[in-house]
Design a protein around this motif. Sequence first.
Motif, PDB file in Angstrom:
ATOM      1  N   ASP A 112       0.837  -1.201   0.000  1.00 15.17           N
ATOM      2  CA  ASP A 112       0.000   0.000   0.000  1.00 15.17           C
ATOM      3  C   ASP A 112       0.874   1.253   0.000  1.00 15.17           C
ATOM      4  N   ASP A 113       0.395   2.283  -0.682  1.00 17.37           N
ATOM      5  CA  ASP A 113       1.050   3.591  -0.695  1.00 17.37           C
ATOM      6  C   ASP A 113       0.049   4.604  -0.140  1.00 17.37           C
ATOM      7  N   TRP A 114      -0.021   4.686   1.189  1.00 17.72           N
ATOM      8  CA  TRP A 114      -1.003   5.532   1.848  1.00 17.72           C
ATOM      9  C   TRP A 114      -0.376   6.835   2.304  1.00 17.72           C
ATOM     10  N   HIS A 115      -1.176   7.903   2.217  1.00 18.72           N
ATOM     11  CA  HIS A 115      -0.765   9.225   2.675  1.00 18.72           C
ATOM     12  C   HIS A 115      -1.875   9.750   3.591  1.00 18.72           C
ATOM     13  N   TRP A 116      -1.576   9.958   4.852  1.00 21.56           N
ATOM     14  CA  TRP A 116      -2.588  10.323   5.835  1.00 21.56           C
ATOM     15  C   TRP A 116      -2.818  11.829   5.825  1.00 21.56           C
ATOM     16  N   ALA A 117      -4.080  12.222   6.015  1.00 24.87           N
ATOM     17  CA  ALA A 117      -4.457  13.631   6.111  1.00 24.87           C
ATOM     18  C   ALA A 117      -5.409  13.791   7.290  1.00 24.87           C
ATOM     19  N   ASP A 118      -5.319  14.923   7.965  1.00 26.14           N
ATOM     20  CA  ASP A 118      -6.180  15.163   9.122  1.00 26.14           C
ATOM     21  C   ASP A 118      -7.569  15.641   8.721  1.00 26.14           C
ATOM     22  N   THR A 119      -7.676  16.316   7.587  1.00 20.16           N
ATOM     23  CA  THR A 119      -8.949  16.868   7.122  1.00 20.16           C
ATOM     24  C   THR A 119      -9.055  16.710   5.610  1.00 20.16           C
ATOM     25  N   VAL A 199      -8.851   9.054  -3.002  1.00 21.34           N
ATOM     26  CA  VAL A 199      -9.060   9.733  -1.730  1.00 21.34           C
ATOM     27  C   VAL A 199     -10.213   9.066  -0.997  1.00 21.34           C
ATOM     28  N   THR A 200      -9.998   8.710   0.267  1.00 22.05           N
ATOM     29  CA  THR A 200     -11.023   8.073   1.065  1.00 22.05           C
ATOM     30  C   THR A 200     -10.935   8.539   2.499  1.00 22.05           C
ATOM     31  N   LYS A 201     -12.048   8.485   3.190  1.00 18.43           N
ATOM     32  CA  LYS A 201     -12.037   8.629   4.637  1.00 18.43           C
ATOM     33  C   LYS A 201     -11.752   7.259   5.257  1.00 18.43           C
ATOM     34  N   ASP A 202     -11.200   7.253   6.455  1.00 19.91           N
ATOM     35  CA  ASP A 202     -10.928   5.994   7.150  1.00 19.91           C
ATOM     36  C   ASP A 202     -12.223   5.477   7.773  1.00 19.91           C
ATOM     37  N   VAL A 222      -3.003   6.285  -2.198  1.00 22.44           N
ATOM     38  CA  VAL A 222      -4.271   6.550  -1.525  1.00 22.44           C
ATOM     39  C   VAL A 222      -4.067   7.623  -0.460  1.00 22.44           C
ATOM     40  N   VAL A 223      -4.894   8.644  -0.502  1.00 21.12           N
ATOM     41  CA  VAL A 223      -4.934   9.644   0.560  1.00 21.12           C
ATOM     42  C   VAL A 223      -6.052   9.240   1.519  1.00 21.12           C
ATOM     43  N   VAL A 224      -5.701   9.022   2.772  1.00 19.71           N
ATOM     44  CA  VAL A 224      -6.651   8.545   3.779  1.00 19.71           C
ATOM     45  C   VAL A 224      -6.862   9.636   4.827  1.00 19.71           C
TER      46      VAL A 224
END
Length: 250
Positions: A112-119, A199-202, A222-224
């Motif tokens: 997986d290539d995930w990138h976490w975002a707070d908002t 782009v997805t929400k967790d 994926v931006v989570v």
Amino acid sequence: MGSIAPHVLVLGGTSEARALAAELVARDIPVTSSLAGRVAKPRLPEGDIRVGGFGGPDGLARWLADHDVRVVVDATHPFARRISASAATATAAAGVPVLRLERPGWQPGAGDDWHWADTLADAARLLPELGTRALLTTGRQGLTEFADLDMWLLARCVDPPDETDGPLPARLEVTLSRGPYRVAEETELLRRHRIDVLVTKDSGGDLTVAKLHAAREAAVPVVVVRRPPRPDMPHSADVKSAVRWLVDHL
């Protein structure tokens, strides 16, 4: 309104909320499920149903007293922050036990290539660095956060966005559908639209996790968006343990 038989109030239209309502009905425990009313044709749970807000914490506290509610279960979506805050305040004021029923979030796996975002706004800022054609699976109400992006966007929603949702991105296409989804279907969607970032929400759960498996197979980043903080209250991660907690408190 006069008092009725003591019962359980379940907040939310999630799959966990529906499963819990069905379990309570099977046990002959009176239950009312409260839905926000944001989806035009929601999947309806068993038992009694009400639709719409309560008018804030004070309104919810009055509703609990008027209906002789003995236990509240907050089974709303992991990103429905406002109703959870109202539930915590209202149940404390009314002296009613409350349980948070929330499925676990997703976890990245090998490849997986995930990138976490707070908002959502943070997610929008990340997108131009990761791709040029994005699939947005974050719901119609957050699309305004992507309005300033100069890139092609495909938004997948249950209901179409409208003027009340705020300004929309200029290069936006919308596809309407509702899970569950299969990996093969999600893989084809990525291929057909040449999606190079998701782009997805967790949100967690099994209904929509197939997009993450498809993104992994296609090497799509994926931006989570992280879940917002929740009020401090007893917590259950599954319906079975929630039922046990309810039985102990009824």
